[in-house]
Design an enzyme around this catalytic site. Structure first.
Site, PDB file in Angstrom:
ATOM      1  NE  ARG A  92      -2.204  -1.531   3.543  1.00  0.00           N
ATOM      2  CZ  ARG A  92      -2.290  -2.863   3.618  1.00  0.00           C
ATOM      3  NH1 ARG A  92      -3.008  -3.527   2.743  1.00  0.00           N
ATOM      4  NH2 ARG A  92      -1.644  -3.544   4.520  1.00  0.00           N
ATOM      5  CE1 TYR A 102       7.781 -13.393  14.618  1.00  0.00           C
ATOM      6  CE2 TYR A 102       7.347 -12.848  12.331  1.00  0.00           C
ATOM      7  CZ  TYR A 102       8.036 -12.631  13.511  1.00  0.00           C
ATOM      8  OH  TYR A 102       8.995 -11.648  13.575  1.00  0.00           O
ATOM      9  CB  ILE A 144      11.870  -3.695  17.076  1.00  0.00           C
ATOM     10  CG1 ILE A 144      12.620  -4.880  16.464  1.00  0.00           C
ATOM     11  CG2 ILE A 144      12.496  -2.350  16.656  1.00  0.00           C
ATOM     12  CD1 ILE A 144      14.103  -4.760  16.354  1.00  0.00           C
TER      13      ILE A 144
HETATM   14  C1  VAH Z   1       6.501 -10.061  17.250  1.00  0.00           C
HETATM   15  N1  VAH Z   1       7.725  -7.962  17.186  1.00  0.00           N
HETATM   16  O1  VAH Z   1       6.146  -9.760  18.392  1.00  0.00           O
HETATM   17  C2  VAH Z   1       7.704  -9.329  16.675  1.00  0.00           C
HETATM   18  C3  VAH Z   1       9.005  -9.991  17.049  1.00  0.00           C
HETATM   19  C4  VAH Z   1      10.328 -11.142  18.826  1.00  0.00           C
HETATM   20  C5  VAH Z   1       9.040 -10.514  18.449  1.00  0.00           C
HETATM   21  O2  VAH Z   1       9.375 -10.960  16.123  1.00  0.00           O
HETATM   22  O3  VAH Z   1       5.920 -10.910  16.575  1.00  0.00           O
END
Ligand code: VAH
Length: 320
Positions: free
Chosen positions: A37, A142, A172
């Site tokens: 986007r 993930y 982060i």
């Molecule tokens: C998450 N900010 O929370 C990301 C990161 C280690 C966490 O990969 O999914």
């Protein structure tokens, strides 16, 4: 030869700041931002392209048009969102990576960056001082996709010579762009809520200690990894790095040194707690320190001070 850099996923929390850092280093015109986007604002002379990294044909045209010397692939579905949309998370995180690696090989891209995460660790990984190599049994799509992605990156390097480099980012923390759907996002939201309402309802429990990294350190570390001579990069899956580790209770205490009346409450049974419980409390990053001289500059006190000073200046606590 002048560098020509494409950043895929440039609208995200890390992508936004990586674009700025790379443009400062290589020049505005050398760095093409791109995302699925349009960003809220595109400065006039800064190249931006709409792209879906799953659209292989469009990606091929982008590589043909720009013939990049470096590619940074930040587009991803993070941990919490990934558990709501597991198939989309796998598809984007894996097939997006494969598309970029194949095209980087075809166009002889000099260097590729791809972020992994401490989410590759799981309940049977060592909980503290978690090493580069250990049992890794991630429980989120993930984390599974990032672990598989690390193996794919190492394969493309060893089999096809692609110079792909990777960092396992911790949570982060930053003030310029919002995080997107992660389990560690509380550590950003808390600052906005503290400045707006002087209180925060935290979705992780008070003692959930996680490894964290300030954005300034994350960007500096990423550029240091990418600048290192190839023969210094001994790990082609992904490097552990970390800044510091803290819990919501520790972070609330650090905020109270600036906002004495700040209060925190804890929301129970949030699905992100079960994710956080499978992740390490602290990370061992000896290999990154050895191979490309990594070392963090921001601890909890420095992160808290910088976040509050900058959020007070920029958003008056309005959410980003
Ligand atoms: C998450 N900010 O929370 C990301 C990161 C280690 C966490 O990969 O999914």
């Amino acid at each position: 030869m002048a560098e020509r850099i494409i950043i895929l996923g440039s609208n995200g929390q890390i992508g936004t700041e990586l674009v700025a850092a790379l443009r400062k280093k290589y020049g505005q015109a050398q760095v093409v931002a791109s995302d699925i986007r349009k960003p809220q604002s595109v400065a006039g002379d800064t190249p931006f392209e709409l792209i879906d990294v799953l659209d292989r044909k469009a990606l091929h045209l982008l590589f043909t048009q720009y013939r990049p010397t470096q590619v940074y692939l930040l587009a991803a579905v993070l941990s919490a969102t990934g558990e709501q949309h597991p198939r989309q998370a796998w598809d984007l995180n894996i097939n997006g990576l494969l598309n970029v690696l194949d095209l980087s090989m075809e166009y002889a891209v000099k260097k590729v960056f791809w972020p992994s995460s401490i989410a590759v660790f799981g309940p049977h990984s060592p909980k503290t001082d978690t090493p580069e190599y250990c049992t890794m049994d991630p429980t989120t799509v993930y984390g599974i996709s990032k672990l598989a992605g690390e193996r794919i990156c190492e394969y493309y390097h060893n089999r096809f010579g692609v110079d792909v480099r990777s960092i396992r980012y911790p949570g982060i923390i930053s003030w310029k762009a919002a995080p997107g759907g992660g389990t560690t996002d509380y550590a950003v939201h808390i600052f906005h809520e503290a400045l707006k309402h002087n209180t925060y309802a935290c979705f992780l429990s008070a003692d959930t200690t996680l490894p964290m990294l300030y954005m300034d350190d994350a960007i500096r570390g990423t550029l240091a990894l990418m600048d290192a001579p190839a023969d210094q990069i001994c790990i082609r899956s992904s490097y552990n790095i970390t800044g510091t580790s803290f819990s919501p209770a520790m972070l609330a205490g650090a905020i109270r040194r600036h906002l004495p009346d700040f209060t925190i409450t804890y929301v129970k049974n949030d699905p992100r707690q079960a994710i956080a419980d499978t992740w390490p409390s602290s990370i061992n990053d000896a290999e990154a320190r050895r191979d490309w001289n990594w070392s963090p500059r921001y601890g909890l006190a420095e992160i808290t001070a910088d976040m509050i000073v900058n959020l007070k200046k920029t958003t008056n606590g309005k959410s980003i």
